[in-house]
Structures are given as C-alpha cells and as structure tokens.
Write an enzyme that holds these catalytic residues in place. Structure first.
Site, mmCIF file in Angstrom:
data_model
loop_
_atom_site.group_PDB
_atom_site.id
_atom_site.type_symbol
_atom_site.label_atom_id
_atom_site.label_comp_id
_atom_site.label_asym_id
_atom_site.label_seq_id
_atom_site.Cartn_x
_atom_site.Cartn_y
_atom_site.Cartn_z
ATOM 1 N N THR A 1 3.543 -8.237 -1.543
ATOM 2 C CA THR A 1 3.770 -8.087 0.109
ATOM 3 C C THR A 1 3.306 -9.417 0.792
ATOM 4 O OG1 THR A 1 3.061 -7.132 2.050
ATOM 5 C CG2 THR A 1 1.445 -6.796 0.214
ATOM 6 N N ILE A 2 4.169 -9.753 1.666
ATOM 7 C CA ILE A 2 3.698 -11.091 2.372
ATOM 8 C C ILE A 2 2.471 -10.886 3.169
ATOM 9 C CG2 ILE A 2 5.990 -11.994 2.654
ATOM 10 C CD1 ILE A 2 5.901 -11.356 5.710
ATOM 11 N N ASP A 3 1.898 -9.798 3.344
ATOM 12 C CA ASP A 3 0.835 -9.197 4.465
ATOM 13 C C ASP A 3 -0.375 -9.706 3.894
ATOM 14 O OD1 ASP A 3 2.591 -8.598 6.313
ATOM 15 O OD2 ASP A 3 2.418 -6.507 6.101
ATOM 16 N N ASP B 1 0.791 -1.195 0.266
ATOM 17 C CA ASP B 1 0.200 -0.019 -0.031
ATOM 18 C C ASP B 1 0.885 1.275 -0.149
ATOM 19 O OD1 ASP B 1 0.691 -0.477 2.523
ATOM 20 O OD2 ASP B 1 -1.173 -0.104 3.430
ATOM 21 N N GLY B 2 2.050 1.201 0.677
ATOM 22 C CA GLY B 2 2.962 2.643 0.829
ATOM 23 C C GLY B 2 3.405 2.729 -0.831
HETATM 24 O O1 F6P Z 1 6.505 -6.472 4.302
HETATM 25 C C1 F6P Z 1 5.421 -6.368 5.201
HETATM 26 C C2 F6P Z 1 5.972 -6.314 6.536
HETATM 27 O O2 F6P Z 1 6.559 -7.650 6.851
HETATM 28 C C3 F6P Z 1 4.980 -6.397 7.668
HETATM 29 O O3 F6P Z 1 4.388 -7.562 7.918
HETATM 30 C C4 F6P Z 1 6.040 -5.763 8.975
HETATM 31 O O4 F6P Z 1 5.331 -5.475 9.987
HETATM 32 C C5 F6P Z 1 6.993 -4.959 8.098
HETATM 33 O O5 F6P Z 1 6.994 -5.335 7.071
HETATM 34 C C6 F6P Z 1 8.515 -5.139 8.643
HETATM 35 O O6 F6P Z 1 9.148 -4.121 7.997
HETATM 36 P P1 F6P Z 1 10.707 -3.815 8.170
HETATM 37 O O7 F6P Z 1 11.374 -4.973 7.320
HETATM 38 O O8 F6P Z 1 10.849 -2.304 7.354
HETATM 39 O O9 F6P Z 1 11.133 -4.009 9.471
#
Ligand code: F6P
Length: 325
Positions: A129-131, A106-107
C-alpha cells in the site's frame, strides 16, 4: 499439516507500485521450490468467482518494472460475509490450493485473519500500500515510489509558486495516515505539513501566516487527505477568508500517486518480501504478515499488523518543524 504443494497469490485493496515485483518474487520462489502457482484475479472476488490463472516463470517476465498489478485488484464486500468466505474456501479446496499469499493493506489482512480463523488453508500477507500505515513493517511496497512521485510533482508546483509569490495547498493521499505527507513534505521542503495524527498543526500554520514573514516567498503546505479540516480545499478556503493578502492555489495530486514504475527500493523490498512469504508458508506459518524491520525480515501476526497503530516518527516531525522555520 499437509506439506504445501500448490499456492495461490492475489492482490487486493488499492494497488501500489511494486505489487508486480512481489507477484514475480512469489511465483519464482514457489516454482524454485517445486510448488505449483495459481494467480487469483481481482483480489478476494476472484476467489469467490473462480478467476484463476496458472502462473509460470514466463508469465511474470517483464513485469518487475511495471506499476499496477497484472492480477488486478478489488475491494470485495462478499468476502466480508461468512457465506462468501465459505465459497472461496470451497473453490480453493476444489483446485487443491493449500497455501495463499495476499498482497495488500489492512483491509486485505483483516479478511485474511478471519479466513485463517475459520479455515485450514494458511494465509501469509505481504504489505502493499502506498500509505505505509501498517504496524510491524518500516516500509510497505509502493510507499517509496509514491513519495518520489509526490516530491517530483511538488518541485514542479514550487517553480510556478515562486514565480507568482503564491501559496499552494497540495493534498496527498492518506485517508487515515500522514506518512506520505510527512516524508514528502520534508523532502520537498514544505513550509507546513498537515496530518491527521497531529492536533496543533493548524495553529502552527496560523502562526506562520500571522507573522507575514512568508508573504513574498513561495509557500507549500502539504495536506494529508484525511486531515481534521477535511482536505486541502476546506483548509485553503478557511485560510483565504482569514488572510486575504495571500495569493492561494490548491492542487489535489490524487491517483497519480498510485501509478508509475516502482523505485529500485520498492522492487528490492517486494522481491525480499515475496521470497519471505513463500518461505513462511514452507515453514508451516499462517495468519501473519512478512515485514521489514531495521532492514531485516520480520514475521508479524495479522492481528497486530491491523490493530496496532504505527506511530508517526516524532523525530521527523521535529525536523520538519525546525527546517521550515
Ligand atoms: O491505497 C490507499 C489509498 O491510496 C488511500 O491513500 C486513499 O485514501 C485510497 O486508497 C483511495 O482509494 P480508491 O482508489 O478506492 O479511491
């Protein structure tokens, strides 16, 4: 609008297994259609800092099976400013790019939507995205692989939990969404699943513990990192205080969920979406995400993919409840 002749592709935000398969699909579909392809490294930062590489068929050989992203990724603050986006646009114009494909969440799409309101270079998004938290697509690239990674890890923890009659709180990713937690919880047979979208999960957990009926068996509680209690450590500490009879341990799975070779499902989704994204540019589309709905490709405006919230599947919640009883 000028016919598309040269496209750029980038990955942005958190990486996800299958992004490389998407880069490969975009590159090869574009080349097949006689378009030139430029890879932009490090997401939007690369647009601003001119981190460009030409992509040919050979450059995307031997990557379909690799996790991470060969283009690297970043979260770029400068692209959030009008000045940053202006530099990015000027740089695209300078090298003659007239279509851009962004792979991310989304970003990434928020940046793309604003860019497409300000400038005339069309952008198309691929959900990576894995989410799995984007509205307008049943699956995002990387979600299936992450689920399999989580389930494999939880199975291993289950072995030691059973051996000791222990309760484990296992934290999985999902800062604002419980999609990983819910599905992996069902697949791993979790006794409880705690996700940010649901309010009464803690009460249900308390009921389980009050009844004492689980005391001799292994207990797995899957906690989404964005849950209302503040993650697995906080939740487990509360439970420890209230129920000292339970032997409790905590595991935070963390970034191992983002790595690894993509599953067959993610590779096929990435291939379909990469192909569809190039087709969308050739059809003069802009400012939209290509998604998969009911196994068909669907085009969803960025505006909707970002703003509307994908809801948690009520049926899955019900199933999780019944099967853990
Ligand atoms: O890609 C999404 C995500 O994995 C989220 O589930 C998690 O909160 C975030 O990224 C962690 O991001 P970073 O690698 O910047 O800590």
């Amino acid at each position: 609008m000028a016919r598309i002749s040269k496209i750029a592709v980038l990955t942005s935000g958190g990486d996800a297994p299958g992004m490389n398969a998407a880069i490969r699909a975009v590159t090869r579909t574009a080349l097949y259609n006689k378009l030139e392809v430029i890879g932009i490294k490090e997401g939007y930062r690369g647009m601003i800092e001119k981190l460009f590489i030409p992509l040919w068929s050979i450059d995307v050989s031997d990557i379909i099976q690799r996790g991470g992203t060969i283009l690297k990724t970043a979260r770029c603050m400068e692209f959030k400013t009008p000045e940053g986006r202006q530099i990015a646009y000027n740089n695209m114009k300078e090298i003659g790019v007239n279509g851009i494909i962004v792979i991310g969440g989304d970003g990434t799409f928020t940046g793309a939507r604003i860019f497409n309101e300000e400038f005339d270079i069309p952008m198309i998004g691929i959900p990576g995205t894995i989410d799995n938290d984007l509205y307008g697509t049943d699956y995002t690239i990387g979600y299936d692989t992450a689920l399999n990674t989580v389930v494999e890890a939880v199975d291993k923890i289950r072995d030691t939990a059973s051996a000791h009659n222990r309760m484990f709180f296992i934290e999985v990713m999902g800062a604002e969404a419980g999609f990983i937690a819910l599905r992996s919880g069902i697949a791993a047979g979790a006794e409880a699943i705690i996700i940010p979208e649901i309010n009464n999960e803690i009460d249900k957990l308390n009921q389980l513990l009050e009844s004492g009926r689980r005391q001799r068996a292994s207990n797995i509680v899957i906690v989404a990192e964005g849950d209302k209690e503040g993650g697995a450590y906080k939740l487990a500490n509360k439970v420890k205080e209230r129920y000292p009879g339970y032997d409790i341990r905590i595991t935070v799975l963390g970034h191992l969920q983002r790595g690894g070779s993509p599953s067959a499902f993610d590779r096929v989704s990435a291939s379909r979406l990469g192909y569809a994204a190039v087709e969308a540019l050739l059809d003069d589309q802009k400012s939209l995400m290509v998604g998969i709905q009911n196994n068909e490709i669907a085009l969803v405006p960025f505006r909707k993919a970002i703003k509307l919230h994908k809801s948690v599947n009520q049926n899955l919640l019900e199933i999780a409840d019944v099967l853990s009883s």
